[in-house]
Design a protein around this motif. Structure first.
Motif, PDB file in Angstrom:
ATOM      1  N   ASP A 401      45.395  48.118   6.236  1.00 16.20           N
ATOM      2  CA  ASP A 401      45.784  49.567   6.639  1.00 16.20           C
ATOM      3  C   ASP A 401      44.690  49.955   7.440  1.00 16.20           C
ATOM      4  O   ASP A 401      44.025  51.008   7.391  1.00 16.20           O
ATOM      5  CB  ASP A 401      46.240  50.065   6.663  1.00 16.20           C
ATOM      6  CG  ASP A 401      46.636  50.288   4.707  1.00 16.20           C
ATOM      7  OD1 ASP A 401      45.701  49.667   4.150  1.00 16.20           O
ATOM      8  OD2 ASP A 401      47.253  51.321   4.201  1.00 16.20           O
ATOM      9  N   PRO A 403      40.410  49.412   7.489  1.00 10.63           N
ATOM     10  CA  PRO A 403      38.899  49.017   8.800  1.00 10.63           C
ATOM     11  C   PRO A 403      37.814  49.049   7.509  1.00 10.63           C
ATOM     12  O   PRO A 403      37.709  49.392   6.785  1.00 10.63           O
ATOM     13  CB  PRO A 403      38.283  50.604   9.644  1.00 10.63           C
ATOM     14  CG  PRO A 403      39.302  51.610   9.117  1.00 10.63           C
ATOM     15  CD  PRO A 403      40.648  51.550   8.149  1.00 10.63           C
ATOM     16  N   GLN A 427      42.134  37.412  12.822  1.00 12.89           N
ATOM     17  CA  GLN A 427      42.795  38.720  13.695  1.00 12.89           C
ATOM     18  C   GLN A 427      42.048  40.224  12.572  1.00 12.89           C
ATOM     19  O   GLN A 427      42.983  40.730  12.652  1.00 12.89           O
ATOM     20  CB  GLN A 427      43.629  38.495  13.854  1.00 12.89           C
ATOM     21  CG  GLN A 427      43.302  38.166  15.479  1.00 12.89           C
ATOM     22  CD  GLN A 427      42.392  38.100  16.189  1.00 12.89           C
ATOM     23  OE1 GLN A 427      42.147  39.523  17.137  1.00 12.89           O
ATOM     24  NE2 GLN A 427      40.981  37.616  16.533  1.00 12.89           N
ATOM     25  N   ASP A 429      40.183  43.739  10.614  1.00 12.82           N
ATOM     26  CA  ASP A 429      39.743  44.628  11.254  1.00 12.82           C
ATOM     27  C   ASP A 429      38.210  44.942  10.796  1.00 12.82           C
ATOM     28  O   ASP A 429      37.977  45.740   9.465  1.00 12.82           O
ATOM     29  CB  ASP A 429      40.297  46.147  11.305  1.00 12.82           C
ATOM     30  CG  ASP A 429      39.613  46.936  12.380  1.00 12.82           C
ATOM     31  OD1 ASP A 429      39.017  46.972  12.657  1.00 12.82           O
ATOM     32  OD2 ASP A 429      40.490  48.034  11.732  1.00 12.82           O
ATOM     33  N   GLN A 502      34.929  49.686  16.794  1.00 12.41           N
ATOM     34  CA  GLN A 502      36.556  50.493  16.192  1.00 12.41           C
ATOM     35  C   GLN A 502      37.240  50.604  17.236  1.00 12.41           C
ATOM     36  O   GLN A 502      38.250  50.523  16.595  1.00 12.41           O
ATOM     37  CB  GLN A 502      36.012  51.538  15.186  1.00 12.41           C
ATOM     38  CG  GLN A 502      34.468  51.511  14.070  1.00 12.41           C
ATOM     39  CD  GLN A 502      33.855  52.443  13.869  1.00 12.41           C
ATOM     40  OE1 GLN A 502      34.305  53.270  14.726  1.00 12.41           O
ATOM     41  NE2 GLN A 502      32.853  51.868  13.422  1.00 12.41           N
ATOM     42  N   GLU A 504      38.582  48.489  19.529  1.00 13.64           N
ATOM     43  CA  GLU A 504      39.476  47.275  19.679  1.00 13.64           C
ATOM     44  C   GLU A 504      39.921  47.183  18.865  1.00 13.64           C
ATOM     45  O   GLU A 504      39.251  46.778  17.511  1.00 13.64           O
ATOM     46  CB  GLU A 504      39.611  46.709  20.572  1.00 13.64           C
ATOM     47  CG  GLU A 504      37.807  46.394  20.572  1.00 13.64           C
ATOM     48  CD  GLU A 504      37.220  45.523  21.973  1.00 13.64           C
ATOM     49  OE1 GLU A 504      37.854  46.037  23.140  1.00 13.64           O
ATOM     50  OE2 GLU A 504      36.949  44.279  21.463  1.00 13.64           O
ATOM     51  N   PRO A 505      41.204  45.793  18.636  1.00 11.24           N
ATOM     52  CA  PRO A 505      41.477  45.231  16.710  1.00 11.24           C
ATOM     53  C   PRO A 505      40.651  43.993  17.146  1.00 11.24           C
ATOM     54  O   PRO A 505      39.672  44.259  18.161  1.00 11.24           O
ATOM     55  CB  PRO A 505      43.093  44.872  17.645  1.00 11.24           C
ATOM     56  CG  PRO A 505      43.197  44.440  18.765  1.00 11.24           C
ATOM     57  CD  PRO A 505      42.423  46.176  19.437  1.00 11.24           C
ATOM     58  N   GLY A 506      40.486  43.213  15.764  1.00  8.81           N
ATOM     59  CA  GLY A 506      39.672  41.817  15.338  1.00  8.81           C
ATOM     60  C   GLY A 506      38.353  42.811  15.092  1.00  8.81           C
ATOM     61  O   GLY A 506      38.328  43.424  15.506  1.00  8.81           O
TER      62      GLY A 506
END
Length: 518
Positions: A401, A403, A427, A429, A502, A504-506
């Motif tokens: 949860d 970044p 995947q 972050d 930052q 978009e995911p992954g």
């Protein structure tokens, strides 16, 4: 059940539910046990040094051990650099090393080696499991051992036949070792020291949590004592809203200047400071002449409680002064180290985890982050490079949860760039800001500091300190591992790329082109 199933099932019962691995033939029954014990998350890495570095960071964030599975002595050898960092950080880490079947050892097969001797260089506890009936209990002793001495690597050597044999059974978890309580005499000695002008408190290890830092900030506010943080903290909760504290400088001459005039040096979770290397004419012991060294609490102690008791003694009504949320403004135009670090600080998300393996940029990054959004920093505690990409991987799995922003030097990235593949597979972050100056810039500086010569840009020496001819293409390398990447050369482009990564995911990688130092 088979030994491997008993082992993995018992680990999960003891709270060890992530295993970073690069397995081989001897570990196949451990791998198969992942199907029968689905609560264990197996994370495949492409190099053993990635697995060990990821487990180190995972444990630093969660506070409990992660497991690593490696293949025989050569696999352990490949993972030792980041196990060295874990040892220096007092990280609770469980290392499982597969070994040849017991009866096969006598054949001296090509991969036979002295696993125990290798493990002892980085482990505080080493044991070879000899019987399937004992393997789960052995594992529980290993997990318990990771909490001893303030945290350590515990290695369980697992012969293949112990894994594949029937007759294993689950074992209950054993109690962890608690930190030592504060010693009243040490608190009293530290109180006397900080009441005198010129006191410095050096914070490290367990002293860098939010609560411990607040207590240290109260002490500083009440007494005027200066606070410093060890050069490469294992985990540091910092940023806006938390006490603003400088790091002890990496270069000995700068650290000596920081400590000049100190009447006493109070150690809270930190060792008495020494230089990383010896230099001609420069003292290795950084404590000034005449400065008293006062040990408040060592890393195996409850350092937060010791600081709280010291604060109650000398600063009962004081309030720590929090750092404002006012990140530096990045200068526009072509990137340099200062504008890069300012851009990272200005865009840092709340409660991010920052993995710092920036090397020559680290001295600029630290002050830039002091007034960034509140965050947690992980640093290169043992000094063995190649920690950054694996640490970002492990931190992201530990805290899905939050970044993760990795500020990464180019030379050390190439040690463990394979971590990007696992970041993509899982995947995660993670935003990696890779500083590409096409050189081992820190070594250009050290060439002059060691008295070996001036900064080299040409000739045979210069060729050993450059990453040009050819220059690695990190965008292509990242893309090849499945991580979207961009190359930037200006502050404006870096800010745009950070927002892209930052938003978009992954995982993402930003290759930032900056001029080399030295």
């Amino acid at each position: 059940m088979r030994g491997a199933e008993a082992l993995v099932g018992s680990l999960v019962g003891a709270g060890v539910d992530v295993c970073f691995m690069n397995p081989g033939t001897s570990e196949m029954h451990f791998v198969q046990a992942l199907d029968s014990v689905p609560e264990m998350r197996g994370v495949l890495t492409l190099f053993e040094g990635v697995a060990t570095g990821a487990a180190d960071a995972h444990a630093r964030i969660t506070g409990r051990p992660a497991a690593v599975l490696l293949h025989l002595g050569p696999g352990l050898g490949n993972g030792i650099a980041n196990l060295h960092n874990a040892r220096r950080a007092r990280t609770p880490l469980l290392l499982v090393v597969g070994a040849h079947a017991t009866d096969h050892v006598r054949h001296d097969a090509p991969l036979q080696s002295d696993i125990t001797a290798l493990a002892q260089t980085v482990s505080g506890w080493v044991h070879t499991s000899g019987d399937v009936r004992d393997v789960a209990d052995d594992a529980m002793r290993a997990v318990a051992a990771t909490s001893e001495h303030g945290g350590q690597v515990a290695t369980l050597v697992l012969p293949a036949d112990v894994s594949w044999s029937e007759g294993g059974a689950l074992a209950p978890a054993l109690p962890a070792t608690s930190p030592f309580p504060p010693a009243p005499g040490r608190v009293a000695a530290a109180a006397a020291a900080v009441r005198e002008p010129g006191a410095v408190i050096l914070l490290g290890g367990p002293a860098l949590t939010v609560d411990a830092m607040d207590a240290a900030g109260r002490i500083a506010a009440a007494t005027g004592a200066r606070l410093l943080v060890e050069t490469f903290p294992r985990r540091w909760d910092t940023g806006a809203g938390r006490p603003r504290v400088d790091k002890l400088a990496y270069f000995a001459e700068e650290a000596i200047a920081q400590l000049e005039g100190a009447s006493s040096l109070v150690l809270a979770g930190a060792r008495s400071p020494v230089s990383f290397f010896g230099y001609p004419g420069v003292p290795g012991d950084l404590v000034p002449d005449g400065c008293a060294v006062v040990g408040l609490a060592d890393p195996a102690s409850d350092v937060a409680a010791a600081l709280a008791e010291l604060a109650d003694e000398v600063a009962r009504d004081a309030v720590a002064e929090p750092a404002p949320h006012r990140a530096p403004e990045p200068a526009p135009g072509p990137l340099d180290v200062r504008s890069l670090c300012a851009a990272v600080a200005a865009t840092l998300p709340e409660e991010a985890i920052v993995v710092d393996e920036a090397h020559t940029a680290a001295a600029v990054l630290a002050p830039a982050l002091q007034t960034a959004a509140p965050h947690t920093q992980l640093a290169l505690t043992g000094g063995a490079i190649g920690q950054g990409p694996p640490a970002a991987l492990g931190a992201a799995i530990a805290a899905p949860d939050r970044p993760v922003v990795a500020v990464q030097a180019d030379g050390s990235a190439l040690y463990t760039l394979q971590a990007l593949w696992t970041q993509a597979r899982e995947q995660l972050d993670v935003t990696t800001v890779l500083i590409n100056n096409s050189a081992y810039a820190i070594l250009r500086v050290e060439l002059a500091r060691t008295g070996a010569g001036e900064a080299a840009h040409s000739g045979r020496a210069g060729r050993m300190l450059t990453l040009a001819d050819p220059t690695p293409d990190f965008v292509s390398l990242a893309t090849g591992y499945g991580v979207p990447a961009r190359r930037v050369e200006t502050t404006e482009d870096l800010l745009d790329a950070l927002r892209w990564a930052q938003g978009e995911p992954g995982p993402h990688l930003i290759e930032a082109i900056v001029p080399a130092l030295g």
